[in-house]
Motif scaffolding. Structure first.
Motif, short mmCIF file in Angstrom:
data_model
loop_
_atom_site.label_atom_id
_atom_site.label_comp_id
_atom_site.label_asym_id
_atom_site.label_seq_id
_atom_site.Cartn_x
_atom_site.Cartn_y
_atom_site.Cartn_z
N ARG A 19 0.81 -1.22 0.00
CA ARG A 19 0.00 0.00 0.00
C ARG A 19 0.84 1.27 0.00
NH1 ARG A 19 -3.13 2.09 -1.12
NH2 ARG A 19 -4.35 2.93 0.53
N ARG A 30 -7.72 1.50 -7.59
CA ARG A 30 -7.03 0.33 -7.05
C ARG A 30 -8.02 -0.82 -6.93
NH1 ARG A 30 -6.29 -0.85 -1.37
NH2 ARG A 30 -7.17 1.19 -0.94
N ASP A 98 -4.14 -4.65 -6.36
CA ASP A 98 -3.67 -4.73 -4.97
C ASP A 98 -4.03 -6.11 -4.43
OD1 ASP A 98 -2.98 -4.39 -2.34
OD2 ASP A 98 -4.61 -2.99 -1.88
#
Length: 122
Positions: A19, A30, A98
């Motif tokens: 992150r 994301r 992510d």
């Protein structure tokens, strides 16, 4: 003496490291993935404004009707396809992936591959 490995703490450290390097914007949100033993969740997040743009999971009504068990690769593929369809409908084509500290294999990889096949670029 052996020390017990705290896997949750290791994943949290990896997650924070990831992150710090990636961030989502309005143009390129994301794609966050969270997996539990029984379900998998995906959401597109705009970190600049702190807003979730699109979200789906195996407990969403449209996906739950098609999935018998949410903790397998088939369910992850379906969630990846649905998140891509929702994103393209909103006009979002490119995202930042992510993986939230999870190893890129199994359900996480299946979700990412299905999202790519359905039209997302990352």
């Amino acid at each position: 003496m052996f020390k017990k490995v705290n896997r949750k703490a290791l994943r949290r450290r990896k997650q924070l490291s990831i992150r710090n390097k990636i961030s989502g914007t309005v143009e390129r949100p994301r794609l966050n993935v969270f997996r539990s033993n029984n379900n998998i969740f995906a959401q597109l997040i705009d970190d600049v404004n702190g807003v979730t743009l699109v979200a789906t999971s195996t407990i969403s009504k449209d996906v739950k009707a098609e999935v018998k068990h949410g903790g397998n690769i088939e369910a992850a593929k379906l969630v990846g396809k649905k998140i891509a369809e929702l994103a393209v409908a909103k006009g979002l084509e490119t995202v930042v992936f992510d993986r939230s500290g999870y190893v890129y294999t199994g359900r996480v990889a299946a979700l990412a591959d299905a999202a790519r096949e359905a039209g997302l670029k990352f």
